[in-house]
Design a protein around this motif. Structure first.
Motif, PDB file in Angstrom:
ATOM      1  N   SER A 202       0.779  -1.174   0.067  1.00 53.09           N
ATOM      2  CA  SER A 202      -0.118   0.005   0.015  1.00 53.09           C
ATOM      3  C   SER A 202       0.989   1.134   0.022  1.00 53.09           C
ATOM      4  O   SER A 202       1.931   1.252   0.839  1.00 53.09           O
ATOM      5  N   GLY A 203       0.541   2.101  -0.681  1.00 52.07           N
ATOM      6  CA  GLY A 203       1.287   3.282  -0.882  1.00 52.07           C
ATOM      7  C   GLY A 203       2.654   3.370  -1.832  1.00 52.07           C
ATOM      8  O   GLY A 203       3.445   4.319  -2.017  1.00 52.07           O
TER       9      GLY A 203
ATOM     10  N   ARG B  76      -9.498   9.566  -4.940  1.00 52.03           N
ATOM     11  CA  ARG B  76      -9.005   9.548  -3.761  1.00 52.03           C
ATOM     12  C   ARG B  76      -9.621   9.496  -2.473  1.00 52.03           C
ATOM     13  O   ARG B  76      -9.630   8.783  -1.659  1.00 52.03           O
TER      14      ARG B  76
ATOM     15  N   GLY C  50       2.458   3.321  -5.039  1.00 52.22           N
ATOM     16  CA  GLY C  50       2.309   4.150  -6.154  1.00 52.22           C
ATOM     17  C   GLY C  50       1.539   3.521  -7.422  1.00 52.22           C
ATOM     18  O   GLY C  50       1.651   3.832  -8.547  1.00 52.22           O
ATOM     19  N   LYS C  51       0.943   2.295  -7.037  1.00 56.21           N
ATOM     20  CA  LYS C  51       0.214   1.647  -7.953  1.00 56.21           C
ATOM     21  C   LYS C  51      -1.001   2.243  -8.716  1.00 56.21           C
ATOM     22  O   LYS C  51      -1.041   2.360  -9.807  1.00 56.21           O
ATOM     23  N   SER C  52      -1.848   2.957  -8.063  1.00 56.45           N
ATOM     24  CA  SER C  52      -2.920   3.699  -8.285  1.00 56.45           C
ATOM     25  C   SER C  52      -2.487   4.701  -9.039  1.00 56.45           C
ATOM     26  O   SER C  52      -2.892   5.151 -10.386  1.00 56.45           O
ATOM     27  N   THR C  53      -1.261   5.453  -8.642  1.00 59.61           N
ATOM     28  CA  THR C  53      -0.899   6.716  -9.330  1.00 59.61           C
ATOM     29  C   THR C  53      -0.149   6.047 -10.752  1.00 59.61           C
ATOM     30  O   THR C  53      -0.676   6.812 -11.812  1.00 59.61           O
TER      31      THR C  53
HETATM   32  N1  LIG Z   1      -2.587  14.097  -3.544  1.00 57.02           N
HETATM   33  C1  LIG Z   1      -1.763  13.500  -3.206  1.00 57.02           C
HETATM   34  N2  LIG Z   1      -0.821  14.284  -2.293  1.00 57.02           N
HETATM   35  C2  LIG Z   1       0.226  13.740  -1.686  1.00 57.02           C
HETATM   36  N3  LIG Z   1       0.542  12.573  -1.710  1.00 57.02           N
HETATM   37  C3  LIG Z   1      -0.212  11.713  -2.566  1.00 57.02           C
HETATM   38  C4  LIG Z   1      -1.426  12.106  -3.108  1.00 57.02           C
HETATM   39  N4  LIG Z   1      -2.059  11.083  -3.750  1.00 57.02           N
HETATM   40  C5  LIG Z   1      -1.124  10.011  -3.266  1.00 57.02           C
HETATM   41  N5  LIG Z   1      -0.054  10.480  -2.694  1.00 57.02           N
HETATM   42  C6  LIG Z   1       0.759   9.382  -2.130  1.00 57.02           C
HETATM   43  O1  LIG Z   1       1.258   8.760  -2.983  1.00 57.02           O
HETATM   44  C7  LIG Z   1       1.666   7.437  -2.742  1.00 57.02           C
HETATM   45  C8  LIG Z   1       1.232   6.534  -3.804  1.00 57.02           C
HETATM   46  O2  LIG Z   1      -0.289   6.528  -3.804  1.00 57.02           O
HETATM   47  P1  LIG Z   1      -1.027   5.555  -4.565  1.00 57.02           P
HETATM   48  O3  LIG Z   1      -2.459   5.718  -4.561  1.00 57.02           O
HETATM   49  O4  LIG Z   1      -0.465   5.063  -5.831  1.00 57.02           O
HETATM   50  O5  LIG Z   1      -0.686   4.123  -3.676  1.00 57.02           O
HETATM   51  P2  LIG Z   1      -1.081   2.676  -3.914  1.00 57.02           P
HETATM   52  O6  LIG Z   1      -0.009   1.800  -4.215  1.00 57.02           O
HETATM   53  O7  LIG Z   1      -2.401   2.580  -5.008  1.00 57.02           O
HETATM   54  O8  LIG Z   1      -1.729   2.072  -2.575  1.00 57.02           O
HETATM   55  P3  LIG Z   1      -3.002   1.318  -2.247  1.00 57.02           P
HETATM   56  O9  LIG Z   1      -2.686  -0.013  -2.403  1.00 57.02           O
HETATM   57  O10 LIG Z   1      -3.247   1.617  -0.634  1.00 57.02           O
HETATM   58  O11 LIG Z   1      -4.036   1.789  -3.022  1.00 57.02           O
HETATM   59  C9  LIG Z   1       0.871   7.301  -1.234  1.00 57.02           C
HETATM   60  O12 LIG Z   1       2.205   7.109  -0.231  1.00 57.02           O
HETATM   61  C10 LIG Z   1       0.247   8.314  -1.367  1.00 57.02           C
HETATM   62  O13 LIG Z   1       0.061   8.806   0.129  1.00 57.02           O
END
Ligand SMILES: Nc1ncnc2c1ncn2[C@@H]1O[C@H](COP(=O)(O)OP(=O)(O)OP(=O)(O)O)[C@@H](O)[C@H]1O
Ligand SMILES: [Mg+2]
Lengths: 220, 409
Positions: free
Chosen positions: A40-41, B405, A43-46
């Protein structure tokens, strides 16, 4: 075909920089099935949002079918999302008080499909997702698995070349997950490129290739 | 078509606030319309008064005896007819008096089953009180004709054409029904009014000397003699024409022995002041309503946009641009304002009928579409623009990605 070269994504919040993606390079060829994994976190969704053209990146190059996405206008990006990409997200992405049919035909409102073709196309997509019998129900009366089928029907209604799915089975039980994955697999077999973000190793097991992210970087 | 359908779909979950907005705006606009209508009424009555051929030598005259006193059976005053005709005679004999213009004699009759009032115009009334006509001309015939000439005024006669003949019935004092055939030679401008002098107060405004109702004005010159005998005095006051400026002061001094005099010019100036006062008194309520409606417009718009922002994230995924979504929302809001304006427009256009059938009771108003909409439209446009700008400032900051988000968490 999708290519990412040295993509960096930095978030700024309350004056603090956060590097969500670091030097991500990736090639996804047509008909591929890729699973993206990581904590989690990570960066997958990003990464998925950037692929879908709903979020921007700071440096690097993203080419979709050899065109640089950075050169797209808002309108062209919208068109890309409408016709080339289908999104399936965890579970929020239906308009709850509207009917299943309305939800499925929603993308058709934003392109040149004639009004009279909208309903038949939506019913066809719902049939492919095996949920057409619920067409008239409001979306909020469906079970999790049914909702995901509607989301898939909506994603495929414009015959996209890519489906981007973020935790599509995240809130489903094992059996329903397997059904949804079968459905996605069958679409992949018809030639649609599939990119699925998942925590679930069983789901990742369906993929041709697994990409693991850690702290915004791809582990090789 | 599908674009309209999409825009229409955005109203879901917002119907209640939409109806509230339409209701509040319609009520406010109508309050404004009504205030403008009232203001126009005072101006119109003043215009009517100026359109008469009364001039500086004319005065309004009220005999000392009030009508209540006259009606009192205990008192040994003369009947109104007697008292009036005596007064007229007395005034006519006064040096310097050229003419006495009496309130028209009235007959109540029936036309096509509806009651109506007929006012008889004698030579003096015809000369001084030829009010503005929509079509046709004032009486020119001085000889008796088969059908007496008449001018029609008001909603009851809206379908009667100039040149046509109409058949009117009325009951004599002894209960016998009589019939008259009349030839319509003209139609009064709306709203219909005819002179009626029966005031007892000392402040007289232009709107007081008119009776505001549907009427047939008959030409005494060619009316059968017996019809004239069936008519009743409608007011015990009258206008007096004084021959010239030289005789004015002396004539006024001597007629003031019988009653009170109000100069024409004084009535004019008092009426202008009265009109301004009336609008000042009437203005706070519509202004208050307009304020409420602007606030409602603003809050409903913001509520509307706020309720629809989460959905935007979903539409955005499938190819709806931010600009397009915002425009669609604003079209929704503009449509609500348009509906309110349309309701107002229909009310204004249908007002004569609504007033006639007693569905609306607004007192005296004159509705002039152009005038009203030169207030209503700018108000609506400004109020709408403010709401749109405000919504824009909210919507501008929202990014779809932030919506995902928030929904994810
Ligand atoms: N708008 C934002 N401002 C600051 N940090 C952000 C923002 N959006 C995402 N993040 C950070 O970027 C990182 C990657 O986020 P992301 O949502 O891509 O994670 P993820 O791998 O999809 O996690 P999960 O499995 O929980 O969905 C996280 O640490 C998150 O806190
Ligand atoms: Mg995520």
């Amino acid at each position: 075909m999708i290519t990412l070269e040295h993509i960096y994504k930095i978030y700024y919040s309350h004056g603090v920089e956060f590097q969500a993606l670091k030097d991500v390079s990736l090639t996804i060829s047509d008909g591929d099935f890729i699973a993206i994994q990581g904590k989690s976190g990570a960066g997958k969704s990003t990464l998925l949002h950037i692929l879908g053209g709903i979020d921007d990146y700071d440096t690097g190059t993203y080419r979709f079918n050899d065109t640089n996405v950075a050169d797209f206008t808002n309108h062209q990006l919208a068109k890309l999302r409408n016709s080339e990409i289908g999104f399936v997200l965890q579970d929020f992405s239906l308009i709850n008080h509207k009917s299943v049919l309305f939800n499925a035909m929603l993308p058709l409102y934003f392109n040149k499909t004639p009004a009279k073709d909208m309903k038949p196309m939506a019913l066809n997509a719902l049939r492919l997702a095996r949920i057409e019998d619920q067409a008239k129900k409001p979306a909020n009366q469906l079970s999790g698995g049914q909702r995901q089928r509607v989301a898939i029907a909506r994603a495929i209604i414009n015959n996209p070349s890519v489906i981007l799915a973020d935790e599509p089975t995240g809130s489903l039980d094992t059996e329903t997950s397997a059904q949804i994955m079968d459905l996605l697999m069958s679409l992949n077999k018809q030639g649609i490129t599939l990119v699925v973000v998942t925590h679930d190793n069983t789901v990742a097991g369906y993929a041709h290739r697994i990409i693991t992210l850690r702290d915004g970087e791809i582990l090789s | 078509m599908k674009h309209l359908k999409f825009i229409f779909s955005l109203y879901s979950k917002n119907w209640l606030s939409a109806i509230l907005l339409i209701f509040v705006t319609s009520v406010s606009l109508f309050t404004l319309t009504n205030a403008i209508g009232k203001y126009q009424f005072y101006h119109y009555s003043l215009d009517l008064f100026s359109s008469t051929k009364l001039n500086d030598h004319d005065v309004y005259f009220m005999p000392f005896v009030s009508e209540d006193q006259r009606k009192d059976p205990e008192s040994n005053y003369l009947s109104m007819e007697q008292a009036t005709s005596n007064a007229v005679q007395q005034i006519k004999n006064t040096a310097g008096v050229e003419a006495v213009i009496q309130s028209p004699f009235l007959i109540s009759g029936e036309y096509k089953g509806n009651s109506l009032l007929m006012a008889i115009y004698d030579r003096e009334l015809n000369e001084k009180f030829s009010l503005p006509l929509e079509t046709g001309t004032w009486f020119r015939n001085t000889a008796k004709t088969k059908n007496a000439e008449a001018i029609a005024g008001g909603y009851s006669f809206q379908n009667v054409q100039v040149g046509s003949a109409i058949h009117v019935e009325y009951k004599k004092g002894n209960g016998i029904t009589k019939e008259i055939d009349l030839k319509i030679v003209g139609k009064l401008k709306d709203p219909s009014a005819f002179p009626n002098f029966s005031l007892s107060g000392t402040t007289i405004f232009a709107d007081d000397i008119w009776k505001w109702q549907d009427v047939l004005i008959l030409n005494q010159k060619n009316l059968p003699d017996d019809v004239g005998k069936d008519a009743q005095v409608s007011g015990s006051n009258f206008f007096i024409s004084i021959r010239s400026q030289a005789n004015y002061d002396a004539a006024v001094r001597s007629i003031e022995q019988f009653g009170t005099v109000k100069p024409y010019r004084k009535i004019l100036s008092d009426s202008s002041i009265n009109a301004e006062n009336k609008i000042r008194q009437n203005l706070p309520i519509p202004l208050f309503f307009l304020f409420i409606s602007s606030m409602t417009q603003l809050s409903v718009s913001v509520l509307f946009v706020n309720k629809k922002i989460p959905e935007f994230g979903i539409y955005y995924l499938y190819g709806c641009t931010k600009f397009r979504y915002f425009c669609s929302l604003m079209i929704c809001i503009t449509a609500l304002a348009l509906v309110s304006v349309l309701i107002n427009f229909v009310m204004v256009v249908e007002c004569p009928a609504l007033l006639h059938y007693g569905i609306l009771n607004l007192g005296h108003v004159v509705f002039d579409c152009r005038q009203i909409f030169s207030f209503v439209l700018p108000y609506e446009i400004i109020s709408l623009l403010c709401s749109i700008l405000f919504c824009f400032s909210i919507f501008r900051k929202k990014t779809p990605i932030e919506l995902y988000r928030r929904l994810e968490s």
